[in-house]
Write a protein that holds these residues in place. Sequence first.
Motif, PDB file in Angstrom:
ATOM      1  N   SER A 109       2.379   0.219   8.743  1.00  0.00           N
ATOM      2  CA  SER A 109       2.084  -0.310   7.413  1.00  0.00           C
ATOM      3  C   SER A 109       0.948   0.455   6.757  1.00  0.00           C
ATOM      4  O   SER A 109       0.098   1.044   7.436  1.00  0.00           O
ATOM      5  N   ILE A 110       0.950   0.432   5.431  1.00  0.00           N
ATOM      6  CA  ILE A 110      -0.124   1.023   4.645  1.00  0.00           C
ATOM      7  C   ILE A 110      -0.337   0.176   3.406  1.00  0.00           C
ATOM      8  O   ILE A 110       0.624  -0.322   2.811  1.00  0.00           O
ATOM      9  N   SER A 111      -1.622  -0.036   3.023  1.00  0.00           N
ATOM     10  CA  SER A 111      -1.950  -0.898   1.891  1.00  0.00           C
ATOM     11  C   SER A 111      -2.846  -0.169   0.900  1.00  0.00           C
ATOM     12  O   SER A 111      -3.534   0.803   1.253  1.00  0.00           O
ATOM     13  N   GLY A 112      -2.829  -0.652  -0.321  1.00  0.00           N
ATOM     14  CA  GLY A 112      -3.688  -0.105  -1.361  1.00  0.00           C
ATOM     15  C   GLY A 112      -3.856  -1.097  -2.483  1.00  0.00           C
ATOM     16  O   GLY A 112      -3.322  -2.214  -2.432  1.00  0.00           O
ATOM     17  N   ASN A 113      -4.565  -0.709  -3.512  1.00  0.00           N
ATOM     18  CA  ASN A 113      -4.791  -1.603  -4.649  1.00  0.00           C
ATOM     19  C   ASN A 113      -3.666  -1.547  -5.677  1.00  0.00           C
ATOM     20  O   ASN A 113      -3.565  -2.410  -6.538  1.00  0.00           O
TER      21      ASN A 113
END
Length: 362
Positions: A301-305
């Motif tokens: 997984s990868i997250s950001g704004n």
Amino acid sequence: MTQNRKIIHIDMDAFFASVEQRDNPELRGKAIAVGFDGERGVVSTASYEARRFGVHSAMPIATAKRRCPDLIIVPVRHGYYEEVSHEIRKIFQEYTDLIEPLSIDEAFLDVTENKKDIPLAKDIAIAIKEEIKEKLHLTASAGVSYNKFLAKIASDYQKPDGLFVIHPDRALDFLSDLPVEDFWGVGPKTLQLMHRMGIYTGGQLRKVSRSHLREVFGKSGDIFYNFARGIDDRPVVTERVRKSVGCEQTFLEDISIPSKVIIELYHTVLELVDRIHGDGFEGHTLTLKIKYGDFTQITRSISGNKVLRRKDDILPLAKQLLHQVSYDANHPIRLLGLSVSNPNPQEDNDEPQWYEGWLDFE
């Protein structure tokens, strides 16, 4: 602990298979599995006749046929099952508006105050089961208790066509002898950890301190601590906020050539974008799911704004996640999936969602 609530969990018995047997008399009493009858098909639901041979949901069709040579495979009719589920919901609504669907074939009902002023939740469960059988010619199992955790356990206790009540005065005794694998949400990996700790029953779980459970299981330790004591104060939620949108593809043949994997990743991204637009979903976390030919599975997984809604937003991140995954001819990919989640990253959302295996660790 709130023990004056009246909660019912209704679980339809072998729902897809039972609908097919109801509609086709030639299938009644026979071992059937609902699913895609192909090389990569899996069982969606198995009739109880098939379950006697060890056939169960999520099992490859090929394996199911080996276990049950006379197994009849029936194609899935999702749209039709949704229609039947809607009719079941109408029956629930005769008794209460506090209904929390868990899936197409199960739901919680809070009948503490009910439309028919029936004093005992057990009698409401009996009435609902009888109405489902009379109107829809299907059977359901019901669990009755003072919270969702215990009602869910109760509904699984005497399937099919069962009814089981866990009274507040008997809850702790019941949980003391209950194997921890029967606790809702305890999957194989969590069970393995518990067994290493010498925890095999609810009574043994109750003897472990909250601090030690937190040390081993993190925030889930509090949940285990409460479950062992029959505590679950969460209300029946009539509207559930969607947490993710996703899609996945099981390939007819395992793939390991990088160019083919990239092509499939691209098509999966396009399908995901369509679903996001259709649902109007806004999420900030992208998750890649890979299942290998040996059925082992990993996620990255990868997250950001930034809200992930367009192909140009999602595809680069999907490729980045794929670079973190190893595969080759000896370890090919059977399934590839993508999902977008985390609609409110600024919120500290510690509330677990109630799905099978939600306590199990990666």
